[in-house]
Design a protein around this motif. Structure first.
Motif, PDB file in Angstrom:
ATOM      1  N   ALA A  32       1.087  -1.246  -0.116  1.00 18.53           N
ATOM      2  CA  ALA A  32      -0.063   0.004  -0.130  1.00 18.53           C
ATOM      3  C   ALA A  32       0.717   1.211   0.208  1.00 18.53           C
ATOM      4  O   ALA A  32       1.682   1.320   0.995  1.00 18.53           O
ATOM      5  N   VAL A  33       0.727   1.909  -1.290  1.00 16.62           N
ATOM      6  CA  VAL A  33       1.657   2.994  -1.092  1.00 16.62           C
ATOM      7  C   VAL A  33       1.238   4.230  -0.536  1.00 16.62           C
ATOM      8  O   VAL A  33       0.186   4.975  -1.075  1.00 16.62           O
ATOM      9  N   SER A  34       1.846   4.614   0.622  1.00 17.39           N
ATOM     10  CA  SER A  34       1.065   5.658   1.535  1.00 17.39           C
ATOM     11  C   SER A  34       1.695   6.933   1.547  1.00 17.39           C
ATOM     12  O   SER A  34       1.288   7.912   2.027  1.00 17.39           O
ATOM     13  N   LYS A  35       2.730   7.129   0.497  1.00 21.98           N
ATOM     14  CA  LYS A  35       3.349   8.480   0.485  1.00 21.98           C
ATOM     15  C   LYS A  35       2.370   9.537   0.214  1.00 21.98           C
ATOM     16  O   LYS A  35       1.450   9.548  -0.604  1.00 21.98           O
ATOM     17  N   VAL A  36       2.417  10.655   0.666  1.00 21.36           N
ATOM     18  CA  VAL A  36       1.623  11.955   0.529  1.00 21.36           C
ATOM     19  C   VAL A  36       0.380  11.649   0.864  1.00 21.36           C
ATOM     20  O   VAL A  36      -0.678  12.434   0.402  1.00 21.36           O
ATOM     21  N   GLU A  55       6.930   3.621   0.761  1.00 26.95           N
ATOM     22  CA  GLU A  55       7.103   5.172   0.806  1.00 26.95           C
ATOM     23  C   GLU A  55       8.112   5.521  -0.154  1.00 26.95           C
ATOM     24  O   GLU A  55       9.208   4.783  -0.118  1.00 26.95           O
ATOM     25  N   ASN A  56       8.157   6.819  -0.583  1.00 26.23           N
ATOM     26  CA  ASN A  56       9.305   7.007  -1.374  1.00 26.23           C
ATOM     27  C   ASN A  56      10.256   8.004  -1.071  1.00 26.23           C
ATOM     28  O   ASN A  56      11.137   8.261  -1.633  1.00 26.23           O
ATOM     29  N   ARG A  57       9.927   8.442  -0.048  1.00 26.65           N
ATOM     30  CA  ARG A  57      11.142   9.316   0.674  1.00 26.65           C
ATOM     31  C   ARG A  57      11.347   8.772   2.373  1.00 26.65           C
ATOM     32  O   ARG A  57      10.417   8.726   2.974  1.00 26.65           O
ATOM     33  N   LEU A  79      10.891   0.771   0.893  1.00 28.27           N
ATOM     34  CA  LEU A  79      11.353   2.015   0.235  1.00 28.27           C
ATOM     35  C   LEU A  79      11.313   1.915  -1.380  1.00 28.27           C
ATOM     36  O   LEU A  79      11.882   0.859  -1.893  1.00 28.27           O
ATOM     37  N   ILE A  80      10.486   2.519  -2.100  1.00 29.62           N
ATOM     38  CA  ILE A  80      10.063   2.659  -3.349  1.00 29.62           C
ATOM     39  C   ILE A  80      10.528   3.911  -4.122  1.00 29.62           C
ATOM     40  O   ILE A  80      10.606   3.957  -5.612  1.00 29.62           O
ATOM     41  N   GLY A  81      11.330   4.767  -3.486  1.00 34.84           N
ATOM     42  CA  GLY A  81      11.744   6.087  -4.188  1.00 34.84           C
ATOM     43  C   GLY A  81      13.306   5.891  -4.303  1.00 34.84           C
ATOM     44  O   GLY A  81      13.901   5.076  -3.542  1.00 34.84           O
ATOM     45  N   LEU A 160      13.922  -7.820  -8.573  1.00 36.15           N
ATOM     46  CA  LEU A 160      13.881  -6.581  -9.301  1.00 36.15           C
ATOM     47  C   LEU A 160      12.440  -5.710  -9.137  1.00 36.15           C
ATOM     48  O   LEU A 160      11.626  -6.207  -8.979  1.00 36.15           O
ATOM     49  N   MET A 161      12.615  -4.637  -9.406  1.00 36.67           N
ATOM     50  CA  MET A 161      11.490  -3.724  -9.473  1.00 36.67           C
ATOM     51  C   MET A 161      11.672  -2.673 -10.792  1.00 36.67           C
ATOM     52  O   MET A 161      12.790  -2.401 -11.116  1.00 36.67           O
ATOM     53  N   CYS A 162      10.350  -2.375 -11.213  1.00 38.34           N
ATOM     54  CA  CYS A 162      10.385  -1.353 -12.447  1.00 38.34           C
ATOM     55  C   CYS A 162       9.268  -0.275 -12.201  1.00 38.34           C
ATOM     56  O   CYS A 162       8.234  -0.603 -11.765  1.00 38.34           O
ATOM     57  N   GLY A 192       3.680  -3.190 -11.158  1.00 37.82           N
ATOM     58  CA  GLY A 192       2.333  -2.920 -11.264  1.00 37.82           C
ATOM     59  C   GLY A 192       2.033  -1.861 -10.103  1.00 37.82           C
ATOM     60  O   GLY A 192       2.320  -1.801  -9.124  1.00 37.82           O
ATOM     61  N   MET A 193       1.008  -0.799 -10.719  1.00 37.45           N
ATOM     62  CA  MET A 193       0.870   0.210  -9.836  1.00 37.45           C
ATOM     63  C   MET A 193      -0.784   0.285 -10.114  1.00 37.45           C
ATOM     64  O   MET A 193      -1.580  -0.865 -10.691  1.00 37.45           O
ATOM     65  N   SER A 194      -1.624   1.215  -9.674  1.00 31.87           N
ATOM     66  CA  SER A 194      -3.032   1.328  -9.469  1.00 31.87           C
ATOM     67  C   SER A 194      -3.566   1.115 -10.918  1.00 31.87           C
ATOM     68  O   SER A 194      -4.472   0.324 -11.076  1.00 31.87           O
ATOM     69  N   ARG A 209       2.591  -2.331  -6.243  1.00 35.37           N
ATOM     70  CA  ARG A 209       2.523  -1.264  -5.208  1.00 35.37           C
ATOM     71  C   ARG A 209       1.449  -0.384  -5.754  1.00 35.37           C
ATOM     72  O   ARG A 209       1.269   0.254  -6.883  1.00 35.37           O
ATOM     73  N   VAL A 210       0.434  -0.253  -5.057  1.00 32.36           N
ATOM     74  CA  VAL A 210      -0.879   0.482  -5.140  1.00 32.36           C
ATOM     75  C   VAL A 210      -1.079   1.557  -4.125  1.00 32.36           C
ATOM     76  O   VAL A 210      -1.130   1.538  -3.051  1.00 32.36           O
ATOM     77  N   GLY A 211      -1.324   2.802  -4.845  1.00 24.40           N
ATOM     78  CA  GLY A 211      -1.443   4.033  -3.968  1.00 24.40           C
ATOM     79  C   GLY A 211      -2.781   4.655  -4.163  1.00 24.40           C
ATOM     80  O   GLY A 211      -3.659   4.118  -3.256  1.00 24.40           O
ATOM     81  N   SER A 212      -2.898   5.533  -5.265  1.00 26.76           N
ATOM     82  CA  SER A 212      -4.096   6.084  -5.570  1.00 26.76           C
ATOM     83  C   SER A 212      -5.439   5.082  -5.516  1.00 26.76           C
ATOM     84  O   SER A 212      -6.596   5.477  -5.140  1.00 26.76           O
ATOM     85  N   ASP A 217      -6.868   9.800  -4.364  1.00 28.55           N
ATOM     86  CA  ASP A 217      -5.736  10.749  -4.861  1.00 28.55           C
ATOM     87  C   ASP A 217      -4.791  11.225  -4.081  1.00 28.55           C
ATOM     88  O   ASP A 217      -5.473  11.556  -2.749  1.00 28.55           O
ATOM     89  N   ARG A 218      -3.623  11.408  -4.096  1.00 29.88           N
ATOM     90  CA  ARG A 218      -2.603  11.862  -3.310  1.00 29.88           C
ATOM     91  C   ARG A 218      -3.043  13.185  -3.013  1.00 29.88           C
ATOM     92  O   ARG A 218      -3.263  14.155  -4.058  1.00 29.88           O
ATOM     93  N   VAL A 219      -2.781  13.768  -1.787  1.00 27.64           N
ATOM     94  CA  VAL A 219      -3.075  15.310  -1.243  1.00 27.64           C
ATOM     95  C   VAL A 219      -1.674  15.723  -1.586  1.00 27.64           C
ATOM     96  O   VAL A 219      -0.807  15.311  -0.893  1.00 27.64           O
TER      97      VAL A 219
HETATM   98  C1  LIG Z   1       3.553   6.440  -6.090  1.00 25.81           C
HETATM   99  C2  LIG Z   1       4.039   5.198  -6.372  1.00 25.81           C
HETATM  100  C3  LIG Z   1       3.397   4.089  -6.789  1.00 25.81           C
HETATM  101  C4  LIG Z   1       1.923   4.117  -6.573  1.00 25.81           C
HETATM  102  O1  LIG Z   1       1.252   4.696  -7.750  1.00 25.81           O
HETATM  103  P1  LIG Z   1      -0.419   4.655  -7.987  1.00 25.81           P
HETATM  104  O2  LIG Z   1      -0.350   4.890  -9.395  1.00 25.81           O
HETATM  105  O3  LIG Z   1      -1.026   5.655  -7.138  1.00 25.81           O
HETATM  106  O4  LIG Z   1      -0.867   3.306  -7.521  1.00 25.81           O
HETATM  107  C5  LIG Z   1       4.029   3.097  -7.235  1.00 25.81           C
HETATM  108  N1  LIG Z   1       5.350   2.629  -7.170  1.00 25.81           N
HETATM  109  C6  LIG Z   1       6.086   3.749  -7.091  1.00 25.81           C
HETATM  110  C7  LIG Z   1       7.614   3.552  -7.319  1.00 25.81           C
HETATM  111  C8  LIG Z   1       5.404   5.115  -6.845  1.00 25.81           C
HETATM  112  O5  LIG Z   1       6.289   6.118  -6.840  1.00 25.81           O
END
Ligand SMILES: *Cc1c(COP(=O)(O)O)cnc(C)c1O
Length: 222
Positions: A32-36, A55-57, A79-81, A160-162, A192-194, A209-212, A217-219
Motif C-alpha cells: 500500500a503506497v502511503s506517500k503523501v 514510501e518513496n522518501r 522504500l520505493i523511491g 527486481l523492481m521497475c 504494477g501500480m494502480s 505497489r498500489v497507491g491512489s 488521490d494523493r493530497v
Molecule cells: C507513487 C508510486 C506508486 C503508486 O502509484 P499509484 O499509481 O498511485 O498506484 C507505485 N510505485 C512507485 C515507485 C511510486 O512512486
C-alpha cells in the motif's frame, strides 16, 4: 467506498488475476503506497489489517512510521523511491525492504553499513526498463555488472523492481523485468501500480505497489 472495502476489492482482483494465470492466489503481496496521504487514511488501512506499506522518501517515512513501529510489530515497510547515499543509514534502519538499489555507489554504501554492524533490509534492484534518462534504475545492459558487484560486496539481491514509462504499454516492461529476473534467478518481482497491477500479476509480479486506487488521490503536500 471506504479504505477497508478498497483493500478487499483490490486484494480480490489480485487473487483473480493470479488464479487466471495459474498462480497460487496468495502469490502476490499488496504494497500500500502511503506517500503523501493524510494520516486518517493510513490509520484506516492499519485498522483494516494492512501491514505492508511503500514510501518513496526516507524523511517522510521516518516521520510517519518510526514511532508506529512499536505498536505494529508486523509492519513491513518498503522504500520505493530513489535513495541517496547520505540517507542510506536512515533507510537501512527504518525499512524492511529497499526496492531501489540502482548504482555502484549505493551498493558500496549499503555494504559498508552491513560491515559496520547494521542489519540490512531485503534488497531489490530497480531496473530502468524504458532507459529513460531522467528516471532512476539501472539500465538492463548494466544489470549483470551491478549484480556481480552486489555479490562481491556480500549483498543478497532478492529481486527486481521497475516503473514503466508513462505512455508505453506496461506489459512489455513487465515481461522484460520478468525475463531479467528469471535469467538471474531472482524470485521477487515488484511491478504494477494502480492502473496496471492486474497485468503485472499475470506477468509474474510478487509485489504490486498500489497507491491512489487504494487511498484515493494523493493530497499535495503543504
Ligand atoms: C507513487 C508510486 C506508486 C503508486 O502509484 P499509484 O499509481 O498511485 O498506484 C507505485 N510505485 C512507485 C515507485 C511510486 O512512486
Amino acid at each position: 467506498m471506504d479504505i477497508s472495502q478498497r483493500i478487499a476489492e483490490i486484494t480480490g482482483r489480485i487473487k483473480q488475476s493470479a488464479q487466471a494465470s495459474g498462480r497460487p492466489e496468495n502469490a502476490v503481496s499488496l504494497v500500500a503506497v502511503s506517500k503523501v496521504q493524510p494520516e486518517e487514511r493510513i490509520q484506516a488501512a492499519l485498522d483494516a489489517g494492512q501491514r505492508v506499506f511503500g514510501e518513496n522518501r526516507v524523511q517522510e517515512a521516518q516521520n510517519r512510521w518510526a514511532a508506529r513501529r512499536a505498536n505494529y510489530r508486523d509492519l513491513c515497510l518498503h522504500l520505493i523511491g530513489p535513495l541517496q547515499t547520505n540517507k542510506a543509514e536512515d533507510a537501512v534502519d527504518l525499512f524492511d525492504v529497499i526496492e531501489t538499489v540502482d548504482r555502484p555507489k549505493l551498493v558500496q554504501a549499503l555494504a559498508a553499513l552491513a560491515r559496520a554492524g547494521h542489519k540490512l533490509p531485503r534488497l531489490l534492484v530497480q531496473v530502468n526498463t524504458g532507459e529513460e534518462p531522467q528516471k532512476s534504475g539501472v539500465i538492463p545492459g548494466d544489470l549483470p555488472a551491478l549484480l556481480d558487484l552486489c555479490t562481491r560486496e556480500g549483498l543478497t539481491i532478492e529481486g527486481l523492481m521497475c516503473i514503466p514509462p508513462e505512455h508505453e504499454e506496461p506489459a512489455l516492461h513487465f515481461a522484460l523485468l520478468a525475463k531479467l529476473a528469471k535469467r538471474h534467478r531472482l524470485g521477487v518481482l515488484s511491478m504494477g501500480m494502480s492502473g496496471d497491477f492486474e497485468t503485472a500479476v499475470r506477468l509474474g509480479a510478487t509485489h504490486v505497489r498500489v497507491g491512489s486506487a487504494l487511498f484515493g488521490d494523493r493530497v499535495a503536500p503543504a
